[in-house]
Structures are given as structure tokens and as C-alpha cells.
Design a protein around this motif. Sequence first.
Motif, PDB file in Angstrom:
ATOM      1  N   TYR A   1       5.030  17.619  64.027  1.00  9.56           N
ATOM      2  CA  TYR A   1       4.356  18.743  64.691  1.00  9.56           C
ATOM      3  C   TYR A   1       2.867  18.461  64.825  1.00  9.56           C
ATOM      4  CZ  TYR A   1       1.981  23.303  64.894  1.00  9.56           C
ATOM      5  OH  TYR A   1       1.155  24.347  65.244  1.00  9.56           O
ATOM      6  N   GLY A   2       2.292  19.033  65.855  1.00 13.65           N
ATOM      7  CA  GLY A   2       0.835  18.941  65.998  1.00 13.65           C
ATOM      8  C   GLY A   2       0.411  19.613  67.276  1.00 13.65           C
TER       9      GLY A   2
ATOM     10  N   GLY B   1       9.145  15.413  68.586  1.00 12.40           N
ATOM     11  CA  GLY B   1       8.385  16.664  68.475  1.00 12.40           C
ATOM     12  C   GLY B   1       7.796  17.065  69.800  1.00 12.40           C
ATOM     13  N   ALA B   2       6.728  17.839  69.749  1.00 12.07           N
ATOM     14  CA  ALA B   2       5.998  18.356  70.917  1.00 12.07           C
ATOM     15  C   ALA B   2       6.661  19.566  71.555  1.00 12.07           C
ATOM     16  CB  ALA B   2       5.749  17.273  71.968  1.00 12.07           C
TER      17      ALA B   2
ATOM     18  N   PRO C   1      -0.451  15.009  67.602  1.00 11.69           N
ATOM     19  CA  PRO C   1       0.659  14.891  66.663  1.00 11.69           C
ATOM     20  C   PRO C   1       0.129  14.434  65.307  1.00 11.69           C
ATOM     21  CG  PRO C   1       0.620  13.011  68.165  1.00 11.69           C
ATOM     22  CD  PRO C   1      -0.391  13.999  68.679  1.00 11.69           C
TER      23      PRO C   1
ATOM     24  N   ASP D   1      11.333  15.368  62.519  1.00  9.78           N
ATOM     25  CA  ASP D   1      10.475  16.265  63.287  1.00  9.78           C
ATOM     26  C   ASP D   1       9.002  15.957  62.981  1.00  9.78           C
ATOM     27  OD1 ASP D   1       9.668  18.363  64.875  1.00  9.78           O
ATOM     28  OD2 ASP D   1      10.355  19.955  63.529  1.00  9.78           O
TER      29      ASP D   1
ATOM     30  N   PHE E   1      -2.466  13.809  77.417  1.00  8.16           N
ATOM     31  CA  PHE E   1      -1.561  14.292  76.375  1.00  8.16           C
ATOM     32  C   PHE E   1      -1.759  13.440  75.125  1.00  8.16           C
ATOM     33  CE2 PHE E   1       2.951  14.132  74.666  1.00  8.16           C
ATOM     34  CZ  PHE E   1       2.898  15.393  74.090  1.00  8.16           C
TER      35      PHE E   1
ATOM     36  N   TYR F   1       6.478   9.038  74.325  1.00  9.93           N
ATOM     37  CA  TYR F   1       5.521  10.125  74.571  1.00  9.93           C
ATOM     38  C   TYR F   1       4.555   9.685  75.667  1.00  9.93           C
ATOM     39  CZ  TYR F   1       6.894  12.417  70.190  1.00  9.93           C
ATOM     40  OH  TYR F   1       7.587  13.052  69.193  1.00  9.93           O
TER      41      TYR F   1
HETATM   42  O1  DLL Z   1       2.549  18.586  71.659  1.00  8.44           O
HETATM   43  C1  DLL Z   1       1.235  17.223  70.159  1.00  8.44           C
HETATM   44  C2  DLL Z   1       2.455  16.488  69.776  1.00  8.44           C
HETATM   45  C3  DLL Z   1       2.789  15.320  70.440  1.00  8.44           C
HETATM   46  C4  DLL Z   1       3.223  16.924  68.709  1.00  8.44           C
HETATM   47  C5  DLL Z   1       3.901  14.606  70.055  1.00  8.44           C
HETATM   48  C6  DLL Z   1       4.347  16.201  68.306  1.00  8.44           C
HETATM   49  C7  DLL Z   1       4.694  15.061  68.988  1.00  8.44           C
HETATM   50  P1  DLL Z   1       0.120  20.013  72.665  1.00  8.44           P
HETATM   51  O2  DLL Z   1       0.535  19.459  73.961  1.00  8.44           O
HETATM   52  O3  DLL Z   1      -1.257  20.520  72.509  1.00  8.44           O
HETATM   53  O4  DLL Z   1       0.294  18.943  71.537  1.00  8.44           O
HETATM   54  O5  DLL Z   1       1.158  21.174  72.318  1.00  8.44           O
HETATM   55  C8  DLL Z   1       1.068  21.857  71.096  1.00  8.44           C
HETATM   56  O6  DLL Z   1       3.460  22.224  71.123  1.00  8.44           O
HETATM   57  O7  DLL Z   1       1.295  24.541  69.478  1.00  8.44           O
HETATM   58  C9  DLL Z   1       3.674  23.942  69.525  1.00  8.44           C
HETATM   59  O8  DLL Z   1       3.859  25.163  70.206  1.00  8.44           O
HETATM   60  C10 DLL Z   1       4.405  22.834  70.254  1.00  8.44           C
HETATM   61  N1  DLL Z   1       4.913  21.815  69.328  1.00  8.44           N
HETATM   62  C11 DLL Z   1       4.375  20.646  69.011  1.00  8.44           C
HETATM   63  N2  DLL Z   1       5.172  19.980  68.134  1.00  8.44           N
HETATM   64  C12 DLL Z   1       6.229  20.787  67.884  1.00  8.44           C
HETATM   65  C13 DLL Z   1       7.381  20.688  67.069  1.00  8.44           C
HETATM   66  C14 DLL Z   1       1.469  18.321  71.193  1.00  8.44           C
HETATM   67  N3  DLL Z   1       7.642  19.617  66.325  1.00  8.44           N
HETATM   68  C15 DLL Z   1       2.184  22.869  70.975  1.00  8.44           C
HETATM   69  N4  DLL Z   1       8.235  21.743  67.039  1.00  8.44           N
HETATM   70  C16 DLL Z   1       2.225  23.492  69.608  1.00  8.44           C
HETATM   71  C17 DLL Z   1       8.008  22.844  67.791  1.00  8.44           C
HETATM   72  C18 DLL Z   1       6.063  21.966  68.639  1.00  8.44           C
HETATM   73  N5  DLL Z   1       6.940  22.981  68.592  1.00  8.44           N
END
Ligand code: DLL
Length: 449
Positions: free
Chosen positions: A233-234, A209-210, A241, A231, A137, A132
Motif C-alpha cells: 500500500y502507498g 497493490g495500488a 508505494p 499486498d 505514477f 506498474y
Molecule cells: O497507488 C501507489 C502505489 C503504487 C501503491 C503501487 C501500491 C503499489 P496513488 O496513485 O497516489 O499511489 O494512489 C493512492 O490508491 O490512497 C488508496 O486509495 C489506493 N491504494 C494504493 N495501494 C492500495 C492497496 C499509489 N494495496 C491510493 N489496497 C490510496 C487498496 C490501495 N488501495
Amino acid sequence: MAWSKEETINRDDMRRIQLGRLQKTVAYIYGKNPAYRKRLEKAGVKPEEIKSLDDIRRLPFTTKQHIRDHYPFKLFTASQEDIIEFHATSGTTGKPVVVGYTRNDIEVWTEVMARACTGAGITKNDIVQNIYGYGLFTGGLGTHYGAQRVGAAVLPMSGGNTQRQIMLMQDFGSTVLTSTPSFLMHIHGAGREMGVDFRKLKLRVGLLGAEPWSESMRQSIDESFGIKACDMYGLSEIIGPGVSFECHEVRKGLHINEDWFYPEIIDPDTGKVLRHGEEGELVLTTVGNEGQPLLRYRTRDITRLSQEPCICGRTLVMMERICGRTDDMLIIRGVNFFPSQIESIILQRKGVSPHYMVVVDRPGSMDEVEVRVEVTDDFMTKAGADLISGSEAEILKDVEMAKQKVQNLKRDIKDMIGITVKVSLVPPGTIPRSEGKAKRVDDRRPKVR
Ligand code: DLL
């Protein structure tokens, strides 16, 4: 085995924790943040009136726009001297959505990420290759904190550098990969060309994820790398995350760290709270954050909740994998952006019109983006006339100008959003017009599920 006792407690105890923290959070926000207090006053709620968890429905929703309107720090509740870290995501106007963390927030983040790591089966014996991105980010640092907390050794790779990723995976004997699923598939494709068999390496776990990904993508990743991919999510606004995570025992839905992030599902059109099992927009209230606590934040992510017991022993409420969004935010290789960001770039350039279409596809394992933009009538008429009766020098000049336009647009888009796209110029009138809301995105990627 779960990382912390809150993951397996009974419902009554969980509700007690949530209510206590919710009451504290509302009082804290009301007392410290004038912008938020105004909104609570407008909604006619006083902190002392939050007597049960159901009273959360009296609180107003918070949206991304709301955070943006208070850019950069006006929605912070902690004072600047208590903030120790910032993160941000890109925004529609080029201004990012900013998040600030106090030391306690980092502690909560580390804790929930340690739970996610443990859920995926990561232990102190693991070498975690963290792919990541490190920086604004949240993926890089959040995962870093959690993996270290469980005692694993972190290899802080950040994204990109495919060849190097593969070399260190082999040389260090990484056992865990943490990455967006799409980038992992890209690594796999590159490795295959180099004759690497990832299944022969020491890899055993993925914490991915992400971005949305499907069950078939999981199977393909599991098989390609010889790992068990979970998986996670966050979203930055809430913490990053670690909001929810899958357990490696079951991998059918994500356990929400609900003692810190209180979930609701609403009908995105009416705002009505839906029951468990019903699909709708996920709304999260941070009940422990200090830097920028958010009440009933509308994530725009679509899922459903369930209270089914999980054989792993966790009693935390579960959410299904995210199946879509209620807005037009695109996630390409883990990077979030809105079509309107591309529009703002096009509008600044001469010779192209604001009629454009973002075409997203996944021909192999990686998402690809093509931005189709109409050239203006003037440009077209001049180039057309030159083509028929112009001199060779004039024709070459037109071609050069078109090439330059494509290069400039590509560069501006890369600068603003951070991803490389293909830009195609198309004749005026060829992008379909719609009578209602303009359709700016043609997403041809296979649907998740
Ligand atoms: O993507 C945080 C993250 C980092 C999550 C690493 C998991 C792993 P943002 O850049 O703010 O944060 O994007 C958030 O990404 O509202 C979803 O729409 C999407 N998203 C994040 N995780 C998932 C997932 C990170 N596991 C936005 N499945 C969120 C589907 C995901 N969508």
C-alpha cells in the motif's frame, strides 16, 4: 528476515525514533514553509511544544485540497535546487497533485521499498517484471528502486502490452510480477486464450497493490500464476508505494513503515483519534520527508490498526487491507479519478446535460466503466421529430451527431484520465435524481474482504 533493523525493534525504541523525527519535521516545516507555518500558528502550536508523540494531536490535519490549493510547489519545504524528482496524481480539476523528492527522500523511498520487496520474499536471485506504470505514477519507479536495492534484476515493462508481457515472462524467466491485481488478471485471461499455463513458468512471487483487492482475488491470482501474492500500500502524497506491505510468511495485514510514516486512525466525521482495532480513516504524518513533508495527512482510506506481534518477527504496527474510501475517488485499473473530472468534461460539451452516472463493473477480471449521459431536451426533440417525419438524410445526420458526441466524450475522458470508457447517451430524465447529494457512481464490483 527483515531488510532493516528498525522493522524488528521494541516499542520504546520505535517511539524514540518517531518522536525525534517528528520534532525535527515540525521544526523544519515551521522554519521553511510560510504556508504551513501560518496553519501551525493558526492552530496555536510551536515546534518546541511537541514534547511527546501524543502532542501530534495538536497539529492540524492536511488534506488533498490543501495540497491542491498550493499547486504546484508552494507546499514544498525543500528548495528547488534540492528536488531531484517529481511525481503526480490526477486531480479533480485536471490539475495534478504534485510531489517533489530530494535525494534523501529517494533514499527513504528506496529503503522502504526494499523492505516491501524483502517482505514479499524477493531476493537478489529474482527477475522482477515490473508492470506498474513508469512516469508520473509512483508505482513504476518506486518498485524499480526497491527491487534494485535488494539486488534483484528489474525488467522495467511498465503497464499495457499484454502480449509482450507474456512473451518476456516466458523468455526471461521472470520470477516476480509487480502489478495492479486487476491488470494481472487481465494478463492471465489473455494468456489463457493463447494457451499459456503460467503455473509452468518460473514465477513465484507477486507484489501487488495500488487498488483495493479481496482475499478471494488473491487466491485466484495465487492459483492462476502459481505465485504467492503480497499486498503493498502507498500513496503519492506520502511517498508512493512502500508505506506498508505484507510479509510472505503470514499475509494477513500490512506492516507500516512507521519509523517514516506515523499512522493514526480517526473518525472521518469528527476527526477524533480512534484506538487500535477501531475502523476509521488512516491519517499519516511523514516524519522524514524533506521535499514535501505532510503533517497528519488524511488519506481517505479506511482500515484499522493493530499491534499484534507477527510471527515474521517484525514489530511494526499493522494495518488491515484497505476496505474502502471516505470520498468518491474511483480506482480503475490502478488509475485514480473523481466523478467530478468526468463532469467537467460533460459540461464543456453541447447537446448533453450535466446529468450523468458512472457505472463501474467487473464482468470478468477487469474493471469496466460506462458513463451514461443524458442528451438535452433540444437534441431529443429534434431527433425524435426527425425520426417520425424527417427525411432519411435528416435521420442519418442525427445518428451521425449522436455518434460524434459519444466519440468526443470518449476521447476527452481518455485524454483527461487516461482510461478508455464506454459512453452511452440516454434520454432526458432517465438518470435517477436524488434530493441530497447526487449519486454519481454505481459501483457494481464485488466488495473487497
Ligand atoms: O497507488 C501507489 C502505489 C503504487 C501503491 C503501487 C501500491 C503499489 P496513488 O496513485 O497516489 O499511489 O494512489 C493512492 O490508491 O490512497 C488508496 O486509495 C489506493 N491504494 C494504493 N495501494 C492500495 C492497496 C499509489 N494495496 C491510493 N489496497 C490510496 C487498496 C490501495 N488501495
